[in-house]
Design an enzyme around this catalytic site. Structure first.
Site, PDB file in Angstrom:
ATOM      1  N   CYS A  69       0.763  -1.487  -0.093  1.00 28.17           N
ATOM      2  CA  CYS A  69       0.151  -0.253   0.360  1.00 28.17           C
ATOM      3  C   CYS A  69       0.610   1.152   0.633  1.00 28.17           C
ATOM      4  O   CYS A  69       2.642   0.894   0.192  1.00 28.17           O
ATOM      5  CB  CYS A  69      -0.875   0.141   1.389  1.00 28.17           C
ATOM      6  SG  CYS A  69      -0.492   0.388   3.038  1.00 28.17           S
TER       7      CYS A  69
ATOM      8  N   CYS B 273       3.667   2.053   2.821  1.00 33.07           N
ATOM      9  CA  CYS B 273       5.029   1.232   2.296  1.00 33.07           C
ATOM     10  C   CYS B 273       6.046   2.178   1.232  1.00 33.07           C
ATOM     11  O   CYS B 273       7.090   1.371   1.226  1.00 33.07           O
ATOM     12  CB  CYS B 273       4.569  -0.365   1.393  1.00 33.07           C
ATOM     13  SG  CYS B 273       3.914  -1.203   2.188  1.00 33.07           S
TER      14      CYS B 273
ATOM     15  N   ASP C 177       0.356  28.108 -31.210  1.00 35.27           N
ATOM     16  CA  ASP C 177       0.700  28.821 -32.083  1.00 35.27           C
ATOM     17  C   ASP C 177       0.161  29.122 -33.783  1.00 35.27           C
ATOM     18  O   ASP C 177      -0.356  27.831 -34.099  1.00 35.27           O
ATOM     19  CB  ASP C 177       2.118  27.853 -32.507  1.00 35.27           C
ATOM     20  CG  ASP C 177       3.322  28.806 -33.592  1.00 35.27           C
ATOM     21  OD1 ASP C 177       3.187  29.816 -33.335  1.00 35.27           O
ATOM     22  OD2 ASP C 177       3.497  28.551 -34.491  1.00 35.27           O
TER      23      ASP C 177
ATOM     24  N   ASP D 279       4.862  23.384 -32.559  1.00 35.46           N
ATOM     25  CA  ASP D 279       5.435  22.791 -32.766  1.00 35.46           C
ATOM     26  C   ASP D 279       6.947  22.321 -32.653  1.00 35.46           C
ATOM     27  O   ASP D 279       7.105  21.249 -32.801  1.00 35.46           O
ATOM     28  CB  ASP D 279       5.886  22.973 -34.368  1.00 35.46           C
ATOM     29  CG  ASP D 279       6.778  24.693 -34.190  1.00 35.46           C
ATOM     30  OD1 ASP D 279       7.074  24.788 -33.845  1.00 35.46           O
ATOM     31  OD2 ASP D 279       6.497  25.018 -35.834  1.00 35.46           O
TER      32      ASP D 279
ATOM     33  N   ASP E 248       9.008  27.382 -29.756  1.00 33.11           N
ATOM     34  CA  ASP E 248       7.678  27.636 -29.455  1.00 33.11           C
ATOM     35  C   ASP E 248       8.788  27.095 -27.623  1.00 33.11           C
ATOM     36  O   ASP E 248       7.782  27.112 -27.090  1.00 33.11           O
ATOM     37  CB  ASP E 248       6.285  26.567 -29.581  1.00 33.11           C
ATOM     38  CG  ASP E 248       6.272  27.825 -31.025  1.00 33.11           C
ATOM     39  OD1 ASP E 248       6.048  28.572 -30.566  1.00 33.11           O
ATOM     40  OD2 ASP E 248       5.599  26.422 -31.708  1.00 33.11           O
TER      41      ASP E 248
END
Length: 931
Positions: free
Chosen positions: A44, A47, A586, A807, A811
Site C-alpha cells: 500500500c 510501503c 501557434d 511545433d 515555441d
C-alpha cells in the site's frame, strides 16, 4: 612481483614506473545515472512512502520515485558515491525484495547465452572475454544463463563483443541481447505465486469449513470428529493442524510485511490482516487449552482465520491480474520492435556482397538494413534505396499508410507494406522513437498526480487540508506534506482503536445486560461475541483501495493515450490538463499546414519576372526559414518550366546542376530574426523581409506598394518585400493553408468550455484574417519567439490554467511556461523537454483528445476515491455491529475479509474501464447530426 618487473626493465637500461591499478569499472566520474529497480513486498501507500524515504536518505541519491502499481523504483544516483548493489542492499535491509532492471549506463550489456552445459563451457566463456580488448568486467549467472558484460564502448562495440564471443567459441555458443523492457514487463511470476498461495489456502480451508458446517450432519463423520484423542477431540486436532499451516506457512507473508512496516515506523493493511487473523487463531488455541485445563469448552473460530487469509489472497491474486493489465501499453510497445534485422554487408568499395541476420538490439548507426514487404522496420533511419508504403499507426496513431521514397525518414517498429527497402540506421537504443515513447509512458506511470497525495486520507484529513489551504497555496502544500507523513500513523491506529472500542462496547453492554443472552452463539460468552465484531472491524478496513485509486487510473490513461498517439509525460500533467481554461495556438505549422506557398508575385521595377525571382531566390537560398524555402521552390519551379528565362551559360555553370544553376553568388548573408534576411549580390545590398527590415535599412515604401501589401494581408497572406540597391523591386504574397480540421477543433474547444487564443510573429492583418477563418477572437500578433512565453504568463496572472500548442521548435519557451505544453506533429522528435504532452500526429483533433482523456481519467479517479472512502465509512460501522440490534445484520470476520479483498479489486477494475476509452467524435462535441 611488480617491483621485480620494474627492476628488470631498469636493468635493461630503460626507465620504468609502476602505475596504480585502475578499478575494475573505471575511476573517472560518469555523472549521474538513472537506475530502475523492481521492488517486491509493497502492499500500500505506506510501503511506498517507506521505500522512498529509505532511498532518499542514501548518500549519492538525488531523486527516488517508487510506484506501487508497477512495483518499480526509479533512482538517480552518483556512481562514484553509491553503487547499484548498495541501493539493492538498502531496500532489502528494510525488508523488501529488490533487483536492478536496467540503468542508463551505456557501457553494459546483458546477454542470454545458449550452449553452456558444464564448468568447461563457463571457463571457455571467461577465457574468450578475458582475451577481448575493451572488456572491463563480466559476470555469468549459471542458473539464468545471463552474461553481464561491462565494456569500453570507445574500444569495442556491443556487436563486435557478441561476434567475438560466438567466433571464439567456433559457434558453440549462441547469444542474444536481453531486452530490459521485456524483462521489466514479466509480472507473471508474481501472479503465479499469488495463485499458488490462494489455491493452497483454499485447499486447506475447505476441510476446516466442512468440519464446522457439513460434517456434524453426517453421522459417521460426526462420530469420528467427536472421538477424543488425548486432551482434545479429533475435529479440534484437524482444525488446529490445517489452520496452523494456513496461518504460519501460507500466511507468513502477512507477518513478514507487517513486521517490516512496524520496523520502519509505519503501518499498513498487512498489520490489520495479521492482527485480525492472529486474534482469531490464538483465541481458538486459548479456548482449547482452557477447556483442557478447566473442562469448560468454549467454541473455537479456526475457520475464521483460514477463510480470512483465503479471501485476502484471492483479492491479492485478482489485484495482480488487474494490475498486470494496466501495464499492457508498455508490453504492446515492446512487442512492436522486431527481434532481428537483415544487415546488408558491403565490401571496402561499398559493393553489396551479402546479408546477415543480426539481433535488432545490436544495430549501429550507419548500418544499412534490408526491410522486406510485411516486415517491421528494425530501427529509425532514412530510406537509401527503394520505395514503399509504411503503416505508422502503431506509433503515430495515423491510420493512413505513408509513402516512403529515397531520403524519407522511417520509424522503427512500423510495418513495411509493399516494396523492399534499404534503410540507413540513424537512431538506435534510447535515442530511437519507440524507445523514447516507452520511456515517456513508463515515466508517466512512475509519476504521481497531485491528487494522489490524498491517498489514505479520510474526510477529516481533507477538511484539514482545505483549512490550511485558506492560508494560500503554501498552507495547502504544508498541509498535504504533513498529512501525507502522518497518514500511515493515523489510518491503521484509528482502525485498531475502533476495534478495541467495539470489543469493549459489546462486552460491557453484555455484562450490563444491555442485550439479551439469546444473541450469543451456542456455548459462547460475551467476550467471544464482542471479539468477532472486533475482528471484523480490523479486517474490513482497507487502506489499499485508497492507495490504488490514482496510480492504476494514471497507468491505464497513459497507455490509452500512447495507443492514440498522445504521449503524456506524467500524472501531474494529466491532472492540469483537465482544468485547462485557455488553449494558445501557434499559427505557423500548428493551425496552418506549415507548407507555405507563393501565391502572388508583383514586380515594381524594370526587371522581368524571371530576373526578380532569380535575385530573391538567390538571397533566400541560404535561409532555413519555411517562407524562404517556399520562395526558392517557387522560383525553381518557375525556371524549370520556363526554359526561356534560362540563358545557355547559366544552364551549365560551375554548380553542375541545371536545377540550381541559375542561383547567383551571394556575399555577407545574414538572417535578421523577426525581420527577414540581408546580403550582397554583385556588390549591391539585397533586403528580403517585412516592412521593419526595409524601414530599418533606410528603404522607403511607396503608397501603392504599401496598399498592395495591405491587400495581401487582409486576404490572410503574408507580404514579403524585396529591395535591391536601396529601392523596392517587388512583393511576394505567401500563403500557408489552414489545416482542414482547424476551424472545427476551435469550435469544439469552445463547446468544451475552453477559450482558444492565437499567437504569431506574423503581422496583425494576416493574423486577424487567419483568426477569422478558424473562429478565434483573441489574437496576439507580431510576437517574437521569446515574447510568446510572456503571452502565456499574462493569461496565468489571474490563476487560469493555460495550455500552449506549438511545433516544439521555436515555441519551447512558451511550452515550458504554460501549465500544459503540447508539442504537435513531433512524430520523429519526441524528446521535447519543454512539453508535457507530445501529440504524435500532426492533427489538431489530438488537442481535444488530450483534454478529454484527462477529464475522463480524473472523473474515474474521483469515482475511485468516492467508492474507497464510502466503503470505509459504511463498512466499518456495519462490521462493528451497528445494524445488528435493529436489523440483525452481522458480518462474520471471513465475510469482512472478503469485502476488504474485493474493495481493492473493484477499484483496479474501475480504472481498467478506461481501456474502453474512445476518442471523442467532433460531430458529438459540436452536436452535429449526420444523416
Amino acid at each position: 612481483q611488480d617491483e621485480d618487473i620494474k627492476n628488470a626493465v631498469e636493468d635493461a637500461g630503460f626507465e620504468a614506473e609502476i602505475l596504480p591499478e585502475p578499478s575494475n569499472v573505471g575511476t573517472k566520474p560518469r555523472g549521474v545515472l538513472v537506475g530502475q529497480f523492481t521492488i517486491g513486498g509493497m502492499t500500500c501507500a505506506a510501503c511506498v512512502n517507506s521505500v522512498e524515504g529509505i532511498l532518499r536518505d542514501l548518500p549519492g541519491v538525488s531523486r527516488a520515485v517508487v510506484a506501487l502499481a508497477t512495483s518499480l523504483g526509479e533512482v538517480e544516483y552518483d556512481p562514484t558515491v553509491i553503487s547499484k548493489d548498495d541501493i539493492v542492499n538498502a531496500i532489502e535491509d528494510a525488508g523488501f525484495e529488490a533487483s536492478l532492471v536496467q540503468s542508463s549506463e551505456q557501457d553494459k550489456i546483458i546477454l542470454g547465452v545458449a550452449g553452456v552445459f558444464n564448468e568447461l563451457d563457463v571457463q571457455l566463456i571467461e577465457g574468450i572475454l578475458s582475451s577481448l580488448k575493451g572488456v572491463r568486467q563480466f559476470r555469468f549467472d549459471r542458473s539464468s544463463g545471463e552474461l553481464e558484460v561491462l565494456f569500453d564502448p570507445e574500444v569495442v562495440s556491443s556487436r563486435s563483443l557478441v561476434d567475438g564471443i560466438e567466433g571464439g567459441s567456433k559457434g558453440k555458443f549462441k547469444l542474444h541481447v536481453m531486452n530490459p523492457y521485456a524483462r521489466m514487463t514479466t509480472k507473471d511470476e508474481e501472479t503465479s505465486i499469488m495463485f499458488q498461495l490462494f489455491t493452497s489456502s483454499l485447499f486447506l480451508s475447505i476441510p476446516v469449513f466442512l468440519i464446522r458446517v457439513v460434517c456434524p450432519h453426517i453421522p459417521l463423520l460426526d462420530a469420528f470428529l467427536l472421538w477424543r484423542c488425548g486432551p482434545f477431540l479429533m475435529g479440534d486436532w484437524l482444525k488446529w493442524a490445517l489452520v496452523s499451516v494456513v496461518q504460519f506457512v501460507i500466511g507468513k507473508r502477512f507477518y513478514v510485511a507487517a513486521g517490516r512496516a512496524l520496523r520502519n515506523g509505519s503501518t499498513n493493511m498487512d498489520v490489520l490482516v495479521a492482527l485480525g487473523t492472529s486474534a482469531s487463531y490464538f483465541y481458538s488455541v486459548g479456548a482449547l487449552l482452557y477447556g483442557a485445563i478447566t473442562g469448560f469448552w468454549s467454541p473455537t473460530y479456526f475457520e475464521t482465520s483460514s477463510m480470512l487469509i483465503t479471501f485476502v489472497l484471492l483479492g491479492k491474486y485478482l489485484e495482480c491480474l488487474a494490475k498486470g493489465k494496466t501495464s499492457d501499453a508498455i508490453k504492446k510497445l515492446v512487442e512492436l520492435a522486431p527481434a532481428t534485422a537483415l544487415l546488408v554487408v558491403k565490401d571496402n568499395g561499398g559493393n553489396i556482397i551479402g546479408e546477415r541476420e543480426v539481433d535488432a538490439l545490436l544495430i549501429q548507426p550507419g548500418d544499412i538494413l534490408k526491410v522486406l514487404p510485411g516486415a517491421k522496420l528494425p530501427a529509425d533511419g532514412v530510406v537509401v534505396w527503394g520505395s514503399s508504403y509504411v503503416n505508422e499507426s502503431m506509433v503515430t496513431g495515423e491510420s493512413v499508410p505513408v509513402s516512403k521514397e529515397v531520403d524519407s525518414p522511417v520509424i522503427g517498429g512500423t510495418i513495411n507494406l509493399h516494396g523492399a527497402l534499404h534503410i540507413k540506421a540513424t537512431k538506435i537504443g534510447s535515442e530511437a522513437v519507440l524507445s523514447q515513447i516507452i520511456s515517456l509512458v513508463e515515466t508517466a506511470q512512475m509519476s504521481k498526480a497531485p491528487i494522489q497525495k490524498f491517498a489514505d486520507f479520510n474526510m477529516k484529513l481533507k477538511v484539514g487540508i482545505n483549512i490550511l489551504g485558506a492560508w494560500g497555496d503554501s498552507g495547502r502544500e504544508v498541509g498535504e506534506l504533513l498529512l501525507e507523513k502522518l497518514v500511515a500513523s493515523i489510518f491503521v491506529p484509528t482502525v485498531v482503536t475502533l476495534s478495541l472500542i467495539t470489543l469493549l462496547g459489546w462486552y460491557a453492554g453484555g455484562a450490563a445486560g444491555a442485550y439479551p443472552e439469546q444473541w450469543l452463539p451456542e456455548n459462547g460468552n460475551y467476550f467471544v461475541f464482542a471479539l468477532m465484531f472486533s475482528i471484523s472491524v480490523v479486517v474490513i478496513a482497507c487502506p489499499c483501495a485508497l492507495g490504488l485509486a490514482t496510480p492504476t487510473a494514471v497507468m491505464v490513461a497513459t497507455g490509452v493515450g500512447a495507443s492514440n498517439g498522445v504521449l503524456i509525460k506524467g500524472g501531474d500533467a494529466l491532472e492540469r490538463a483537465q482544468k485547462v481554461q485557455y488553449v494558445i495556438f501557434d499559427k505557423t505549422g500548428t493551425l496552418t499546414q506549415g507548407k507555405a506557398k507563393v501565391t502572388t508575385v508583383k514586380v515594381f521595377s524594370e526587371m522581368d519576372r524571371g530576373e526578380f525571382l532569380t535575385l530573391v531566390a538567390s538571397a533566400e537560398a541560404s535561409s532555413e526559414h519555411p517562407l524562404a524555402k517556399a520562395i526558392v521552390e517557387y522560383a525553381r519551379h518557375f525556371h524549370f518550366f520556363d526554359e526561356n528565362s534560362l540563358t545557355e551559360d547559366a544552364q551549365y555553370s560551375s554548380k553542375g546542376s541545371p536545377i540550381f544553376a541559375w542561383l547567383l553568388d551571394v556575399a555577407e548573408f545574414s538572417a535578421v530574426p523577426g525581420r527577414g534576411i540581408q546580403c550582397f549580390i554583385d556588390g549591391k545590398q539585397v533586403l528580403v523581409g517585412n516592412r521593419k527590415l526595409l524601414t530599418e535599412g533606410g528603404v522607403s515604401i511607396s503608397a501603392h506598394v504599401e496598399q498592395f501589401v495591405v491587400d495581401l494581408e487582409e486576404s490572410a497572406r503574408t507580404g514579403i518585400l524585396a529591395a535591391y540597391d536601396g529601392n523596392v523591386i517587388g512583393v511576394l504574397g505567401v500563403a500557408d493553408p489552414l489545416k482542414r480540421e482547424a476551424a472545427v477543433v476551435v469550435e469544439g474547444l469552445q463547446k468544451m468550455g475552453v477559450r482558444p487564443v492565437m499567437v504569431t510573429g506574423d503581422n496583425w492583418r494576416t493574423a486577424q484574417a487567419v483568426a477569422r477563418e478558424v473562429g478565434i477572437r483573441d489574437v496576439r500578433a507580431e510576437v517574437m519567439p521569446a515574447g510568446k512565453a510572456e503571452v502565456v504568463r499574462s493569461f496565468q496572472k489571474d490563476g487560469s490554467i493555460v495550455a500552449m500548442v506549438g511545433d516544439g521548435i521555436n515555441d519551447s519557451p512558451a511550452l515550458a511556461a504554460a501549465d500544459v505544453g503540447m508539442a504537435i506533429g513531433a512524430g520523429t522528435d519526441i524528446a521535447i523537454e519543454a512539453a508535457d504532452y507530445v501529440l504524435m500526429r500532426n492533427n489538431l483533433e489530438d488537442v481535444i483528445t488530450a483534454i478529454d482523456l484527462s477529464r475522463k481519467t480524473f472523473s474515474r479517479i474521483r469515482w475511485n476515491y468516492v467508492f474507497a472512502m464510502a466503503y470505509n465509512v459504511v463498512a466499518i460501522p456495519i462490521a462493528a455491529g451497528v445494524l445488528y440490534p435493529s436489523l440483525g445484520i452481522k458480518l462474520p470476520p471471513w465475510a469482512a475479509g472478503a469485502c476488504m479483498a474485493l474493495s481493492s479489486v473493484s477499484v483496479v477494475c474501475s480504472s481498467l474501464l478506461l481501456r474502453r476509452y474512445k476518442k471523442p467524435r467532433l460531430t458529438t462535441i459540436l452536436e452535429i447530426t449526420v444523416e
